[in-house]
Design a protein around this motif. Structure first.
Motif, PDB file in Angstrom:
ATOM      1  N   SER A 183       0.845  -1.205   0.000  1.00  0.00           N
ATOM      2  CA  SER A 183       0.000   0.000   0.000  1.00  0.00           C
ATOM      3  C   SER A 183       0.869   1.239   0.000  1.00  0.00           C
ATOM      4  CB  SER A 183      -0.827   0.060   1.289  1.00  0.00           C
ATOM      5  OG  SER A 183      -1.870  -0.845   1.271  1.00  0.00           O
ATOM      6  N   ASP A 184       0.341   2.314  -0.519  1.00  0.00           N
ATOM      7  CA  ASP A 184       0.992   3.616  -0.337  1.00  0.00           C
ATOM      8  C   ASP A 184       0.912   3.908   1.154  1.00  0.00           C
ATOM      9  OD1 ASP A 184       1.387   3.806  -3.018  1.00  0.00           O
ATOM     10  OD2 ASP A 184      -0.334   5.123  -3.389  1.00  0.00           O
ATOM     11  N   PHE A 185       2.038   3.832   1.822  1.00  0.00           N
ATOM     12  CA  PHE A 185       1.985   3.832   3.293  1.00  0.00           C
ATOM     13  C   PHE A 185       1.913   5.262   3.856  1.00  0.00           C
ATOM     14  CE2 PHE A 185       6.309   3.766   1.811  1.00  0.00           C
ATOM     15  CZ  PHE A 185       6.955   4.697   2.590  1.00  0.00           C
ATOM     16  N   PRO A 186       1.314   5.395   5.048  1.00  0.00           N
ATOM     17  CA  PRO A 186       1.199   6.719   5.677  1.00  0.00           C
ATOM     18  C   PRO A 186       2.508   7.177   6.315  1.00  0.00           C
ATOM     19  CG  PRO A 186      -0.457   5.178   6.544  1.00  0.00           C
ATOM     20  CD  PRO A 186       0.549   4.376   5.800  1.00  0.00           C
ATOM     21  N   LEU A 187       2.804   8.453   6.172  1.00  0.00           N
ATOM     22  CA  LEU A 187       3.975   9.036   6.832  1.00  0.00           C
ATOM     23  C   LEU A 187       3.569   9.823   8.071  1.00  0.00           C
ATOM     24  CD1 LEU A 187       4.899   8.462   3.885  1.00  0.00           C
ATOM     25  CD2 LEU A 187       6.537  10.308   4.169  1.00  0.00           C
ATOM     26  N   THR A 188       2.288  10.229   8.059  1.00  0.00           N
ATOM     27  CA  THR A 188       1.792  10.974   9.230  1.00  0.00           C
ATOM     28  C   THR A 188       0.489  10.340   9.700  1.00  0.00           C
ATOM     29  OG1 THR A 188       0.595  12.452   7.761  1.00  0.00           O
ATOM     30  CG2 THR A 188       2.744  13.211   8.517  1.00  0.00           C
ATOM     31  N   ARG A 189       0.090  10.744  10.922  1.00  0.00           N
ATOM     32  CA  ARG A 189      -1.198  10.303  11.449  1.00  0.00           C
ATOM     33  C   ARG A 189      -2.175  11.485  11.350  1.00  0.00           C
ATOM     34  NH1 ARG A 189       2.309   8.761  15.723  1.00  0.00           N
ATOM     35  NH2 ARG A 189       2.890   6.572  15.558  1.00  0.00           N
ATOM     36  N   GLY A 190      -3.438  11.207  11.646  1.00  0.00           N
ATOM     37  CA  GLY A 190      -4.471  12.251  11.563  1.00  0.00           C
ATOM     38  C   GLY A 190      -4.146  13.470  12.434  1.00  0.00           C
ATOM     39  N   ASP A 191      -3.428  13.262  13.528  1.00  0.00           N
ATOM     40  CA  ASP A 191      -3.114  14.395  14.414  1.00  0.00           C
ATOM     41  C   ASP A 191      -1.831  15.107  13.982  1.00  0.00           C
ATOM     42  OD1 ASP A 191      -1.126  12.637  15.060  1.00  0.00           O
ATOM     43  OD2 ASP A 191      -1.697  12.383  17.167  1.00  0.00           O
ATOM     44  N   GLY A 192      -1.295  14.707  12.860  1.00  0.00           N
ATOM     45  CA  GLY A 192      -0.098  15.386  12.336  1.00  0.00           C
ATOM     46  C   GLY A 192       1.206  14.751  12.800  1.00  0.00           C
ATOM     47  N   SER A 193       1.132  13.824  13.740  1.00  0.00           N
ATOM     48  CA  SER A 193       2.382  13.197  14.212  1.00  0.00           C
ATOM     49  C   SER A 193       2.902  12.237  13.141  1.00  0.00           C
ATOM     50  CB  SER A 193       2.153  12.491  15.544  1.00  0.00           C
ATOM     51  OG  SER A 193       1.216  11.447  15.376  1.00  0.00           O
ATOM     52  N   PHE A 194       4.162  11.845  13.281  1.00  0.00           N
ATOM     53  CA  PHE A 194       4.785  11.008  12.247  1.00  0.00           C
ATOM     54  C   PHE A 194       4.673   9.531  12.596  1.00  0.00           C
ATOM     55  CE2 PHE A 194       6.563  15.179  11.911  1.00  0.00           C
ATOM     56  CZ  PHE A 194       6.483  15.411  10.551  1.00  0.00           C
ATOM     57  N   THR A 195       4.548   8.708  11.555  1.00  0.00           N
ATOM     58  CA  THR A 195       4.372   7.269  11.798  1.00  0.00           C
ATOM     59  C   THR A 195       5.704   6.604  12.121  1.00  0.00           C
ATOM     60  OG1 THR A 195       4.682   6.817   9.456  1.00  0.00           O
ATOM     61  CG2 THR A 195       2.403   7.064  10.238  1.00  0.00           C
ATOM     62  N   PHE A 196       5.596   5.418  12.674  1.00  0.00           N
ATOM     63  CA  PHE A 196       6.782   4.630  12.994  1.00  0.00           C
ATOM     64  C   PHE A 196       7.642   4.406  11.749  1.00  0.00           C
ATOM     65  CE2 PHE A 196       8.197   0.264  12.270  1.00  0.00           C
ATOM     66  CZ  PHE A 196       9.372   0.313  13.015  1.00  0.00           C
ATOM     67  N   ILE A 197       7.008   3.963  10.668  1.00  0.00           N
ATOM     68  CA  ILE A 197       7.770   3.612   9.464  1.00  0.00           C
ATOM     69  C   ILE A 197       8.628   4.786   9.004  1.00  0.00           C
ATOM     70  CG2 ILE A 197       7.519   3.231   6.954  1.00  0.00           C
ATOM     71  CD1 ILE A 197       5.678   1.106   7.403  1.00  0.00           C
ATOM     72  N   PHE A 198       8.045   5.976   9.049  1.00  0.00           N
ATOM     73  CA  PHE A 198       8.756   7.135   8.527  1.00  0.00           C
ATOM     74  C   PHE A 198       9.841   7.627   9.500  1.00  0.00           C
ATOM     75  CE2 PHE A 198       8.827  11.830   7.455  1.00  0.00           C
ATOM     76  CZ  PHE A 198       9.579  11.656   6.302  1.00  0.00           C
ATOM     77  N   ALA A 199       9.452   7.828  10.767  1.00  0.00           N
ATOM     78  CA  ALA A 199      10.414   8.364  11.740  1.00  0.00           C
ATOM     79  C   ALA A 199      11.597   7.405  11.887  1.00  0.00           C
ATOM     80  CB  ALA A 199       9.726   8.575  13.081  1.00  0.00           C
ATOM     81  N   ASN A 200      11.293   6.127  11.896  1.00  0.00           N
ATOM     82  CA  ASN A 200      12.322   5.098  12.049  1.00  0.00           C
ATOM     83  C   ASN A 200      13.310   5.160  10.871  1.00  0.00           C
ATOM     84  OD1 ASN A 200      12.920   2.003  11.264  1.00  0.00           O
ATOM     85  ND2 ASN A 200      12.743   2.124  13.490  1.00  0.00           N
ATOM     86  N   PHE A 201      12.767   5.362   9.672  1.00  0.00           N
ATOM     87  CA  PHE A 201      13.641   5.490   8.491  1.00  0.00           C
ATOM     88  C   PHE A 201      14.489   6.761   8.569  1.00  0.00           C
ATOM     89  CE2 PHE A 201      13.514   8.433   4.914  1.00  0.00           C
ATOM     90  CZ  PHE A 201      14.621   7.973   4.209  1.00  0.00           C
ATOM     91  N   VAL A 202      13.822   7.898   8.880  1.00  0.00           N
ATOM     92  CA  VAL A 202      14.557   9.177   8.895  1.00  0.00           C
ATOM     93  C   VAL A 202      15.729   9.072   9.870  1.00  0.00           C
ATOM     94  CG1 VAL A 202      14.430  11.647   9.477  1.00  0.00           C
ATOM     95  CG2 VAL A 202      12.537  10.565   8.253  1.00  0.00           C
ATOM     96  N   ASP A 203      15.465   8.502  11.036  1.00  0.00           N
ATOM     97  CA  ASP A 203      16.531   8.415  12.038  1.00  0.00           C
ATOM     98  C   ASP A 203      17.648   7.463  11.610  1.00  0.00           C
ATOM     99  OD1 ASP A 203      15.389  10.281  13.617  1.00  0.00           O
ATOM    100  OD2 ASP A 203      14.339   8.858  14.898  1.00  0.00           O
ATOM    101  N   ASP A 204      17.267   6.340  11.028  1.00  0.00           N
ATOM    102  CA  ASP A 204      18.323   5.411  10.576  1.00  0.00           C
ATOM    103  C   ASP A 204      19.197   6.103   9.529  1.00  0.00           C
ATOM    104  OD1 ASP A 204      17.623   3.421  12.275  1.00  0.00           O
ATOM    105  OD2 ASP A 204      16.494   2.240  10.820  1.00  0.00           O
ATOM    106  N   MET A 205      18.543   6.902   8.674  1.00  0.00           N
ATOM    107  CA  MET A 205      19.299   7.600   7.632  1.00  0.00           C
ATOM    108  C   MET A 205      20.195   8.678   8.267  1.00  0.00           C
ATOM    109  SD  MET A 205      17.821   9.781   4.398  1.00  0.00           S
ATOM    110  CE  MET A 205      16.848  10.890   5.396  1.00  0.00           C
ATOM    111  N   LEU A 206      19.575   9.534   9.112  1.00  0.00           N
ATOM    112  CA  LEU A 206      20.352  10.658   9.669  1.00  0.00           C
ATOM    113  C   LEU A 206      21.420  10.187  10.649  1.00  0.00           C
ATOM    114  CD1 LEU A 206      17.593  13.363  10.338  1.00  0.00           C
ATOM    115  CD2 LEU A 206      19.105  13.142   8.342  1.00  0.00           C
TER     116      LEU A 206
END
Ligand code: GLU
Length: 478
Positions: A183-206
């Motif tokens: 699926s086209d996966f979500p990067l944010t939640r309805g409240d504007g916070s970031f999802t696990f998949i995205f934050a986890n990736f950003v941190d592994d990258m940075l």
């Protein structure tokens, strides 16, 4: 150029460390030590509804207790602070903006109820339950209108369905994921916070993580994260998805299984050394010598040839065996220090006994202990005279004779040495096996035929207390 190896343990502070987490942290630590890498602790606390340990106090305490020290992370600091995801929101926003600028995201206004209904329908039609991209079809006016109405939305990543991504996994080898299956996966939640998949990736990258060691339950997330690494033109880390830990019946270890939570294992009196040793060798091939220190484990584990796609079973009996070995192995002062909380709770009067004496007793008993909690029953004999019953003597057909010898012994002896010497002489004179006499005496002293040597027992109990107990034995009606 030699790669600088960086690993991370990234728990969510849900309030409980369990065996799976611990094994993940352990493998990260062992791997980083073996390869001279850096081990990072990052707290993944983006889901506020599941933050039961907000400062990650328990996680940090547990890692300390286990001796799994990290090189970078909360309290320690490092070049990539902060190490709590809840404090890194601006970094996720920056990354999101870059994806937006490259036209890789779209807003999704579907409610979770709608999504759930569609999912159920797709499952009923035996189709893969993927997001149907209905919001990708919205035209700018429709989007404008929804935004004006302040309709809640999330950002989804537009996966290129023509493409595939390939990852390298230490236990699974090369895995290729066809993105059309995701699926086209979500990067944010309805409240504007970031999802696990995205934050986890950003941190592994940075944080320049080179090796991601985590549970197998994250394997499918890896496809989406690999797509993100490609979008940022950053190199993919090497993965190692660890098999889930099962119970002896082969079912995924759950809350109902003993050993699931670290807290239970701590309370039961398992040693961190034994836990780490045990968790390192299960599912990791065969070892000549299974009882190994942390340094020995670092040398013994072969991370280049991992064959861990099979089941990893947690067997409480084997764990107890390992703990018994470690109880016998740790220094005497450590055994004393770690046993005292259990002993004080059971015998408040223990404060009157010198540390030296207590340690001496523990050294005597240690090979019989499977957990620290076992010290409580093992030491009971010190505080309580055994209750005698006829069954205890069923093994003996010569109690009358043994009784006569014992009476003589009690009259003659004033210390443990003279007791043993006289016992040897008297058994010879009366043609009785010394083993029989000592078994008989042991029953009088501690209530069991087998156990520590008589010499040691008299030393510990003192000659007066020993004699008092043995007089009760003499007067017993077998
Ligand atoms: N926060 C995730 C978890 O606790 C970490 C997954 C990962 O290591 O990438 O399962």
């Amino acid at each position: 150029m030699k790669q600088i190896i960086r690993l991370r343990f990234a728990p969510s502070p849900t309030g409980m460390m369990h065996l799976g987490n611990i094994r993940t942290a352990l493998m990260n630590r062992l791997f980083s030590k073996q390869k001279n890498g850096t081990f990072v602790l990052r707290i993944e606390d983006t889901d506020s509804a599941r933050n039961f340990d907000p400062q990650a106090k328990e996680i940090i305490e547990d890692l300390h207790w286990l001796g799994l020290f990290y090189d970078e992370g909360p309290e320690v600091g490092g070049p990539y602070t902060p190490y709590f995801q809840s404090q890194r929101t601006n970094l996720y926003q920056d990354a999101l903006n870059k994806l937006l600028a490259n036209n890789l995201l779209y807003r999704c206004f579907c409610t979770s109820e709608e999504l759930e209904k569609r999912r159920a329908r797709q499952i009923a039609l035996k189709k893969p339950p993927r997001y149907d991209r209905s919001c990708l079809m919205l035209n700018p006016e429709e989007i404008e209108e929804l935004l004006n109405k302040k309709t809640t939305f999330i950002w989804r990543y537009k996966l290129d369905q023509e493409k595939s991504v390939t990852i390298n996994d230490l236990s699974h080898g090369t895995i290729t994921f066809e993105l059309k299956n995701f699926s086209d996966f979500p990067l944010t939640r309805g409240d504007g916070s970031f999802t696990f998949i995205f934050a986890n990736f950003v941190d592994d990258m940075l944080m320049k993580i080179t090796h991601v060691i985590r549970g197998e339950d994250h394997l499918t997330n890896t496809a989406c994260q690999a797509a993100l690494f490609e979008a940022f033109k950053e190199p993919l880390p090497t993965f190692w998805h660890l098999p889930m830990i099962c119970n002896v019946e082969g079912k995924k270890l759950s809350k109902r299984d003993f050993g699931f939570s670290l807290r239970d294992l701590k309370i039961a009196g398992f040693l961190p050394e034994a836990l780490l040793n045990y968790l390192s060798i299960i599912g990791g091939g065969s070892f000549k010598e299974e009882v190994m220190s942390f340094d020995e484990l670092i040398k013994a584990l072969n991370f280049d040839h991992i064959s861990t796609t099979g089941q990893v079973k947690f067997d409480p009996e084997k764990m107890r065996w390992m703990n018994n070995k470690w109880i016998a192995r740790i220094p005497a002062d450590e055994l004393l220090k770690r046993s005292i909380p259990y002993l004080i709770e059971a015998y408040p009067q223990i404060n009157n006994i010198s540390q030296e004496r207590l340690s001496q007793i523990l050294q005597l008993l240690k090979t019989d202990l499977s957990t620290l909690k076992d010290t409580v029953s093992a030491i009971r004999f010190y505080f309580e005279q055994p209750t005698l019953n006829k069954e205890l003597f069923s093994h003996f057909d010569n109690t009358a004779k043994l009784n006569v010898i014992l009476s003589k012994l009690l009259d003659k002896t004033t210390d443990s040495q003279s007791f043993i010497d006289s016992a040897k002489r008297l058994t010879k004179e009366h043609e009785i096996k010394i083993k029989d006499l000592f078994g008989f005496i042991r029953i009088g002293l501690i209530g069991t035929i087998e156990g520590p040597s008589i010499n040691d027992l008299i030393e510990i109990l003192g000659i007066d207390e020993s004699k008092r107990r043995l007089r009760t034995l003499i007067n017993f009606n077998y």
